[in-house]
Design a protein around this motif. Structure first.
Motif, PDB file in Angstrom:
ATOM      1  N   ASN A  83       0.856  -1.180   0.000  1.00  0.00           N
ATOM      2  CA  ASN A  83       0.000   0.000   0.000  1.00  0.00           C
ATOM      3  C   ASN A  83       0.894   1.232   0.000  1.00  0.00           C
ATOM      4  N   HIS A  84       0.277   2.361  -0.266  1.00  0.00           N
ATOM      5  CA  HIS A  84       1.021   3.633  -0.287  1.00  0.00           C
ATOM      6  C   HIS A  84       0.713   4.476   0.943  1.00  0.00           C
ATOM      7  N   GLN A  85       0.283   3.868   2.015  1.00  0.00           N
ATOM      8  CA  GLN A  85       0.067   4.588   3.261  1.00  0.00           C
ATOM      9  C   GLN A  85       1.410   4.911   3.908  1.00  0.00           C
ATOM     10  N   ASP A  86       1.457   6.036   4.599  1.00  0.00           N
ATOM     11  CA  ASP A  86       2.695   6.459   5.258  1.00  0.00           C
ATOM     12  C   ASP A  86       2.923   5.597   6.493  1.00  0.00           C
ATOM     13  N   PRO A  87       3.989   4.769   6.505  1.00  0.00           N
ATOM     14  CA  PRO A  87       4.192   3.858   7.638  1.00  0.00           C
ATOM     15  C   PRO A  87       4.748   4.527   8.883  1.00  0.00           C
ATOM     16  N   PHE A  88       5.148   5.784   8.792  1.00  0.00           N
ATOM     17  CA  PHE A  88       5.793   6.444   9.923  1.00  0.00           C
ATOM     18  C   PHE A  88       4.889   7.464  10.620  1.00  0.00           C
ATOM     19  N   LEU A  89       3.666   7.615  10.154  1.00  0.00           N
ATOM     20  CA  LEU A  89       2.755   8.551  10.800  1.00  0.00           C
ATOM     21  C   LEU A  89       2.230   7.974  12.107  1.00  0.00           C
ATOM     22  N   SER A  90       1.921   8.858  13.048  1.00  0.00           N
ATOM     23  CA  SER A  90       1.259   8.431  14.271  1.00  0.00           C
ATOM     24  C   SER A  90      -0.167   8.008  13.950  1.00  0.00           C
ATOM     25  N   GLY A  91      -0.823   7.365  14.913  1.00  0.00           N
ATOM     26  CA  GLY A  91      -2.192   6.936  14.701  1.00  0.00           C
ATOM     27  C   GLY A  91      -3.125   8.083  14.383  1.00  0.00           C
ATOM     28  N   ALA A  92      -2.977   9.187  15.115  1.00  0.00           N
ATOM     29  CA  ALA A  92      -3.849  10.347  14.894  1.00  0.00           C
ATOM     30  C   ALA A  92      -3.601  10.963  13.519  1.00  0.00           C
ATOM     31  N   ASP A  93      -2.327  11.045  13.119  1.00  0.00           N
ATOM     32  CA  ASP A  93      -2.014  11.618  11.811  1.00  0.00           C
ATOM     33  C   ASP A  93      -2.468  10.702  10.681  1.00  0.00           C
ATOM     34  N   SER A  94      -2.412   9.393  10.911  1.00  0.00           N
ATOM     35  CA  SER A  94      -2.905   8.454   9.901  1.00  0.00           C
ATOM     36  C   SER A  94      -4.396   8.631   9.689  1.00  0.00           C
ATOM     37  N   ALA A 109      -6.020  11.409  10.199  1.00  0.00           N
ATOM     38  CA  ALA A 109      -6.178  12.690   9.499  1.00  0.00           C
ATOM     39  C   ALA A 109      -5.940  12.516   8.003  1.00  0.00           C
ATOM     40  N   LEU A 110      -4.885  11.768   7.653  1.00  0.00           N
ATOM     41  CA  LEU A 110      -4.577  11.543   6.250  1.00  0.00           C
ATOM     42  C   LEU A 110      -5.693  10.766   5.567  1.00  0.00           C
ATOM     43  N   ALA A 111      -6.286   9.802   6.260  1.00  0.00           N
ATOM     44  CA  ALA A 111      -7.364   9.006   5.665  1.00  0.00           C
ATOM     45  C   ALA A 111      -8.539   9.877   5.255  1.00  0.00           C
ATOM     46  N   GLN A 112      -8.756  10.980   5.980  1.00  0.00           N
ATOM     47  CA  GLN A 112      -9.864  11.875   5.643  1.00  0.00           C
ATOM     48  C   GLN A 112      -9.666  12.557   4.300  1.00  0.00           C
ATOM     49  N   PHE A 113      -8.414  12.748   3.884  1.00  0.00           N
ATOM     50  CA  PHE A 113      -8.152  13.471   2.642  1.00  0.00           C
ATOM     51  C   PHE A 113      -8.395  12.596   1.414  1.00  0.00           C
ATOM     52  N   GLN A 114      -8.355  11.273   1.586  1.00  0.00           N
ATOM     53  CA  GLN A 114      -8.415  10.387   0.442  1.00  0.00           C
ATOM     54  C   GLN A 114      -9.765  10.489  -0.255  1.00  0.00           C
ATOM     55  N   GLY A 115      -9.732  10.449  -1.574  1.00  0.00           N
ATOM     56  CA  GLY A 115     -10.970  10.457  -2.333  1.00  0.00           C
ATOM     57  C   GLY A 115     -11.026  11.601  -3.323  1.00  0.00           C
ATOM     58  N   TYR A 135       2.350  12.757  -3.609  1.00  0.00           N
ATOM     59  CA  TYR A 135       2.259  13.709  -2.514  1.00  0.00           C
ATOM     60  C   TYR A 135       2.540  13.008  -1.193  1.00  0.00           C
ATOM     61  N   VAL A 136       2.937  13.808  -0.202  1.00  0.00           N
ATOM     62  CA  VAL A 136       3.172  13.332   1.155  1.00  0.00           C
ATOM     63  C   VAL A 136       2.469  14.284   2.109  1.00  0.00           C
ATOM     64  N   TYR A 137       1.790  13.720   3.089  1.00  0.00           N
ATOM     65  CA  TYR A 137       1.217  14.536   4.147  1.00  0.00           C
ATOM     66  C   TYR A 137       2.257  14.705   5.245  1.00  0.00           C
ATOM     67  N   HIS A 138       2.611  15.954   5.526  1.00  0.00           N
ATOM     68  CA  HIS A 138       3.561  16.272   6.595  1.00  0.00           C
ATOM     69  C   HIS A 138       2.809  16.937   7.743  1.00  0.00           C
ATOM     70  N   PRO A 139       2.789  16.326   8.929  1.00  0.00           N
ATOM     71  CA  PRO A 139       2.145  16.989  10.070  1.00  0.00           C
ATOM     72  C   PRO A 139       2.765  18.342  10.391  1.00  0.00           C
ATOM     73  N   ARG A 140       4.077  18.479  10.123  1.00  0.00           N
ATOM     74  CA  ARG A 140       4.756  19.772  10.229  1.00  0.00           C
ATOM     75  C   ARG A 140       5.365  20.078   8.873  1.00  0.00           C
ATOM     76  N   CYS A 141       4.971  21.166   8.267  1.00  0.00           N
ATOM     77  CA  CYS A 141       5.387  21.466   6.903  1.00  0.00           C
ATOM     78  C   CYS A 141       6.910  21.613   6.820  1.00  0.00           C
ATOM     79  N   PRO A 142       7.587  20.869   5.917  1.00  0.00           N
ATOM     80  CA  PRO A 142       9.052  20.854   5.872  1.00  0.00           C
ATOM     81  C   PRO A 142       9.646  22.060   5.155  1.00  0.00           C
ATOM     82  N   ALA A 143      10.982  22.152   5.230  1.00  0.00           N
ATOM     83  CA  ALA A 143      11.687  23.279   4.613  1.00  0.00           C
ATOM     84  C   ALA A 143      11.506  23.310   3.107  1.00  0.00           C
ATOM     85  N   ASP A 144      11.277  22.151   2.485  1.00  0.00           N
ATOM     86  CA  ASP A 144      11.021  22.109   1.048  1.00  0.00           C
ATOM     87  C   ASP A 144       9.912  23.063   0.632  1.00  0.00           C
TER      88      ASP A 144
END
Length: 362
Positions: free
Chosen positions: A253-264, A266-272, A305-314
């Motif tokens: 799958n393409h789910q982010d394996p390093f996100l916390s449970g709460a962030d996961s 949150a990310l699931a809500q964006f899908q669709g 795309y990647v969901y970042h809980p804290r927006c990176p320097a990029d």
């Protein structure tokens, strides 16, 4: 004679009071003499979209006097905004151009002077072609984040699992969990940050387990991640006897394996699939690690795309807020203004500050 002078002055004042008034955005653009005047040009664009008839009359009146600043405005808009990849993703720029064309085209055949100005503007806008190469689809921009598996039966063949996610344009966070099959079931683990070395190719080196060191290469293709040991042995890589990371892993799958449970969650809500509130023909689709800009049901631009809980320097600037980072030819980031099961609000990081509002497609 004196009465005629007074009458002329009165008529001039009356015409001044009742005649058409220039839009403040147009006045600000005419007054702009320093810098690129991009912000002023964008304000004129917005004024044109609000009241095209009035703006076309104003622009045509200046052209009749030999003033070419209406075309100058369009050149700024064309070269610095609509034709500039640094301004926005190609899908957004294409949609903005199409919005202007839809606004101007009804004036082409009206037989008025505004029709001449509309024709000139439409002709220039139609020269903007957003090519397939600029959209950035294809192997160069793959959704590489997620979980990959090689073998899944520890009792017979062993199991290898690779978890990966981008942390920046050129850095990849990874984790390896390796278990050989019988009879020894030797194991190995590794976690670190690999660096981009080529198209969809990353390398990681460590000397934690000996001076000889260990160097691994990760090569991503459609649905696959191939791992190779470029230097080192199982002991210098920190693995058990006979354990190697090498092999062609298949994406689970393409789910982010390093996100916390709460962030996961949150990310699931964006899908669709989402549709823009101000334009039902425009929308976005977030699926399998791909952010797709859509118009009239067709994909205009796709990027991983990647969901970042804290927006990176990029994303320039970074910030203590959640954002979606699109990794295509450039890194384009959208701050999450608000999100829920039925609504999503985004704002481009480093952009003009406007909010893009979407509702979920039922």
């Amino acid at each position: 004679m004196r009465s005629l002078t007074v009458l002329a002055l009165f008529l001039a004042l009356l015409f001044s009071a009742c005649g058409p008034k220039e839009d403040p955005a147009w006045q600000a653009f005419l007054a702009c003499t320093e810098g690129s005047c991009i912000e002023e040009a964008l304000d004129v664009r917005d004024a044109l979209l609000r009241d095209p008839a009035a703006m076309l009359v104003t622009m045509d009146g200046m052209a009749e006097l030999g003033d070419d600043r209406a075309i100058g405005w369009l050149f700024i808009l064309r070269d610095s905004v609509l034709g500039n990849p640094a301004y926005a993703p190609v899908a957004q720029r294409s949609a903005e151009r199409d919005s202007l064309l839809r606004t101007l085209e009804p004036f082409l055949e009206n037989g008025q002077t505004s029709g001449e100005m509309a024709t000139a503007l439409v002709t220039e806008l139609r020269t903007l072609n957003f090519t397939e190469e600029e959209v950035g689809t294809g192997d160069a921009f793959l959704p590489i984040g997620g979980t990959y598996q090689l073998g899944d039966n520890v009792e017979t063949t062993g199991s290898k699992q690779l978890a990966v996610q981008r942390t920046s344009f050129d850095t990849l966070h990874f984790s390896l969990e390796l278990v050989n099959g019988p009879p020894a079931y030797n194991q190995g683990t590794m976690e670190g940050y690999a660096t981009l070395t080529g198209s969809n190719t990353y390398q990681y080196r460590t000397t934690e387990f000996g001076d000889e060191g260990c160097t691994l290469e990760f090569l991503f293709s459609e649905g696959k991640a191939t791992v190779r040991t470029l230097a080192g042995t199982p002991p210098t890589c920190g693995f058990g006897n006979g354990v190697v990371a090498d092999g062609a892993y298949t994406v689970v799958n393409h789910q982010d394996p390093f996100l916390s449970g709460a962030d996961s969650l949150a990310l699931a809500q964006f899908q669709g699939e989402w549709v823009a509130e101000d334009d039902p023909l425009s929308g976005i689709l977030l699926k399998d690690g791909i952010f797709s800009m859509r118009y009239e049901g067709q994909s205009l631009e796709e990027a991983p795309y990647v969901y970042h809980p804290r927006c990176p320097a990029d994303c320039a600037p970074a910030g203590d807020f959640g954002c979606l980072a699109l990794y295509g030819q450039d890194v384009v980031c959208y701050a999450l203004v608000s999100s829920g099961p039925a609504q999503l609000e985004l704002s481009m990081v480093g952009g003009r500050g406007n909010t893009l509002r979407y509702r979920r497609v039922q």
